[in-house]
Write a protein that holds these residues in place. Sequence first.
Motif, PDB file in Angstrom:
ATOM      1  N   ALA A 186       0.810  -1.211   0.000  1.00  0.00           N
ATOM      2  CA  ALA A 186       0.000   0.000   0.000  1.00  0.00           C
ATOM      3  C   ALA A 186       0.847   1.266   0.000  1.00  0.00           C
ATOM      4  O   ALA A 186       0.302   2.364   0.019  1.00  0.00           O
ATOM      5  CB  ALA A 186      -0.929   0.006   1.210  1.00  0.00           C
ATOM      6  N   VAL A 187       2.156   1.140  -0.044  1.00  0.00           N
ATOM      7  CA  VAL A 187       3.035   2.312  -0.041  1.00  0.00           C
ATOM      8  C   VAL A 187       3.201   2.818  -1.464  1.00  0.00           C
ATOM      9  O   VAL A 187       3.567   2.077  -2.365  1.00  0.00           O
ATOM     10  CB  VAL A 187       4.412   1.961   0.570  1.00  0.00           C
ATOM     11  CG1 VAL A 187       5.354   3.151   0.495  1.00  0.00           C
ATOM     12  CG2 VAL A 187       4.248   1.493   1.997  1.00  0.00           C
ATOM     13  N   ARG A 188       2.895   4.101  -1.668  1.00  0.00           N
ATOM     14  CA  ARG A 188       3.050   4.707  -2.987  1.00  0.00           C
ATOM     15  C   ARG A 188       4.459   5.252  -3.170  1.00  0.00           C
ATOM     16  O   ARG A 188       5.083   5.060  -4.205  1.00  0.00           O
ATOM     17  CB  ARG A 188       2.050   5.844  -3.188  1.00  0.00           C
ATOM     18  CG  ARG A 188       2.257   6.534  -4.544  1.00  0.00           C
ATOM     19  CD  ARG A 188       1.328   7.666  -4.798  1.00  0.00           C
ATOM     20  NE  ARG A 188      -0.021   7.117  -4.927  1.00  0.00           N
ATOM     21  CZ  ARG A 188      -1.120   7.827  -4.744  1.00  0.00           C
ATOM     22  NH1 ARG A 188      -1.036   9.078  -4.414  1.00  0.00           N
ATOM     23  NH2 ARG A 188      -2.300   7.274  -4.895  1.00  0.00           N
ATOM     24  N   GLU A 189       4.958   5.983  -2.152  1.00  0.00           N
ATOM     25  CA  GLU A 189       6.309   6.527  -2.278  1.00  0.00           C
ATOM     26  C   GLU A 189       6.947   6.675  -0.911  1.00  0.00           C
ATOM     27  O   GLU A 189       6.275   6.812   0.101  1.00  0.00           O
ATOM     28  CB  GLU A 189       6.304   7.865  -3.028  1.00  0.00           C
ATOM     29  CG  GLU A 189       5.532   8.974  -2.374  1.00  0.00           C
ATOM     30  CD  GLU A 189       5.512  10.239  -3.208  1.00  0.00           C
ATOM     31  OE1 GLU A 189       6.540  10.587  -3.792  1.00  0.00           O
ATOM     32  OE2 GLU A 189       4.459  10.869  -3.263  1.00  0.00           O
ATOM     33  N   ASN A 190       8.253   6.656  -0.927  1.00  0.00           N
ATOM     34  CA  ASN A 190       9.053   6.831   0.276  1.00  0.00           C
ATOM     35  C   ASN A 190       9.635   8.237   0.201  1.00  0.00           C
ATOM     36  O   ASN A 190      10.579   8.485  -0.550  1.00  0.00           O
ATOM     37  CB  ASN A 190      10.150   5.765   0.325  1.00  0.00           C
ATOM     38  CG  ASN A 190      10.962   5.817   1.583  1.00  0.00           C
ATOM     39  OD1 ASN A 190      10.938   6.793   2.315  1.00  0.00           O
ATOM     40  ND2 ASN A 190      11.707   4.747   1.834  1.00  0.00           N
ATOM     41  N   LEU A 191       9.065   9.169   0.967  1.00  0.00           N
ATOM     42  CA  LEU A 191       9.502  10.565   0.885  1.00  0.00           C
ATOM     43  C   LEU A 191      10.933  10.751   1.350  1.00  0.00           C
ATOM     44  O   LEU A 191      11.669  11.562   0.786  1.00  0.00           O
ATOM     45  CB  LEU A 191       8.560  11.455   1.704  1.00  0.00           C
ATOM     46  CG  LEU A 191       7.116  11.522   1.227  1.00  0.00           C
ATOM     47  CD1 LEU A 191       6.280  12.350   2.178  1.00  0.00           C
ATOM     48  CD2 LEU A 191       7.039  12.080  -0.175  1.00  0.00           C
ATOM     49  N   THR A 192      11.351  10.011   2.357  1.00  0.00           N
ATOM     50  CA  THR A 192      12.713  10.138   2.864  1.00  0.00           C
ATOM     51  C   THR A 192      13.725   9.712   1.800  1.00  0.00           C
ATOM     52  O   THR A 192      14.718  10.406   1.571  1.00  0.00           O
ATOM     53  CB  THR A 192      12.884   9.295   4.138  1.00  0.00           C
ATOM     54  OG1 THR A 192      11.845   9.640   5.062  1.00  0.00           O
ATOM     55  CG2 THR A 192      14.224   9.532   4.785  1.00  0.00           C
ATOM     56  N   ALA A 193      13.474   8.600   1.145  1.00  0.00           N
ATOM     57  CA  ALA A 193      14.379   8.130   0.088  1.00  0.00           C
ATOM     58  C   ALA A 193      14.369   9.103  -1.081  1.00  0.00           C
ATOM     59  O   ALA A 193      15.410   9.362  -1.700  1.00  0.00           O
ATOM     60  CB  ALA A 193      13.982   6.739  -0.377  1.00  0.00           C
ATOM     61  N   GLN A 246      17.140  13.353  -4.189  1.00  0.00           N
ATOM     62  CA  GLN A 246      17.198  14.731  -4.675  1.00  0.00           C
ATOM     63  C   GLN A 246      18.412  15.457  -4.111  1.00  0.00           C
ATOM     64  O   GLN A 246      19.064  16.229  -4.813  1.00  0.00           O
ATOM     65  CB  GLN A 246      15.916  15.477  -4.314  1.00  0.00           C
ATOM     66  CG  GLN A 246      14.723  15.031  -5.107  1.00  0.00           C
ATOM     67  CD  GLN A 246      13.430  15.675  -4.634  1.00  0.00           C
ATOM     68  OE1 GLN A 246      13.377  16.277  -3.559  1.00  0.00           O
ATOM     69  NE2 GLN A 246      12.383  15.528  -5.428  1.00  0.00           N
ATOM     70  N   ALA A 247      18.740  15.227  -2.840  1.00  0.00           N
ATOM     71  CA  ALA A 247      19.909  15.857  -2.237  1.00  0.00           C
ATOM     72  C   ALA A 247      21.193  15.371  -2.898  1.00  0.00           C
ATOM     73  O   ALA A 247      22.114  16.152  -3.150  1.00  0.00           O
ATOM     74  CB  ALA A 247      19.946  15.573  -0.743  1.00  0.00           C
ATOM     75  N   ALA A 248      21.244  14.083  -3.202  1.00  0.00           N
ATOM     76  CA  ALA A 248      22.427  13.537  -3.876  1.00  0.00           C
ATOM     77  C   ALA A 248      22.575  14.116  -5.278  1.00  0.00           C
ATOM     78  O   ALA A 248      23.675  14.454  -5.714  1.00  0.00           O
ATOM     79  CB  ALA A 248      22.343  12.019  -3.945  1.00  0.00           C
ATOM     80  N   ALA A 249      21.448  14.267  -5.988  1.00  0.00           N
ATOM     81  CA  ALA A 249      21.493  14.848  -7.330  1.00  0.00           C
ATOM     82  C   ALA A 249      21.916  16.314  -7.269  1.00  0.00           C
ATOM     83  O   ALA A 249      22.700  16.776  -8.109  1.00  0.00           O
ATOM     84  CB  ALA A 249      20.132  14.719  -8.005  1.00  0.00           C
ATOM     85  N   ALA A 250      21.429  17.040  -6.272  1.00  0.00           N
ATOM     86  CA  ALA A 250      21.810  18.448  -6.123  1.00  0.00           C
ATOM     87  C   ALA A 250      23.287  18.578  -5.772  1.00  0.00           C
ATOM     88  O   ALA A 250      23.980  19.459  -6.287  1.00  0.00           O
ATOM     89  CB  ALA A 250      20.953  19.111  -5.053  1.00  0.00           C
ATOM     90  N   ALA A 251      23.777  17.692  -4.906  1.00  0.00           N
ATOM     91  CA  ALA A 251      25.192  17.727  -4.537  1.00  0.00           C
ATOM     92  C   ALA A 251      26.070  17.392  -5.740  1.00  0.00           C
ATOM     93  O   ALA A 251      27.116  18.006  -5.954  1.00  0.00           O
ATOM     94  CB  ALA A 251      25.466  16.744  -3.404  1.00  0.00           C
TER      95      ALA A 251
END
Length: 136
Positions: free
Chosen positions: A100-107, A112-117
């Motif tokens: 029932a999990v659609r997305e993991n916001l933490t992951a 996104q932080a890794a892509a920005a870095a």
Amino acid sequence: MNFTPIILETAAAGQQQSTGSALVSMLITFLPIILIFYFLILRPQKKREKEEKAMRESIAIGDEIVTIGGIIGLVVRQTEDTLVIETGGDRSKLRIQKAAVRENLTALERKQAAAAAEKKAVTTSPVSPEVTKKEK
């Protein structure tokens, strides 16, 4: 003289030949349609399912998730196929299935932080002297 068997044999041979060419033309017509169907519908769907499965398997305690029903919560406990999430200000706990999990916001935030870095590292990398000479 009886010519009937010869005429029937010739007609049967002509019918077999036209059936064979009809089969070949049908295959030539349907093969591209089947390939398009596979590459535009089936393959991307399998890829999406694989990514969702990997996301659900990577859920850890402390991750913030969103369920299919739109409930946002923090994972408190997990078993093989269920999660206990904490929601709301009164810290209500819900037991849900991992499916029932659609997305993991933490992951998602980590990605996104890794892509920005990575983008920042690429833009702040030292410029070679050859590039500056060409610009002048």
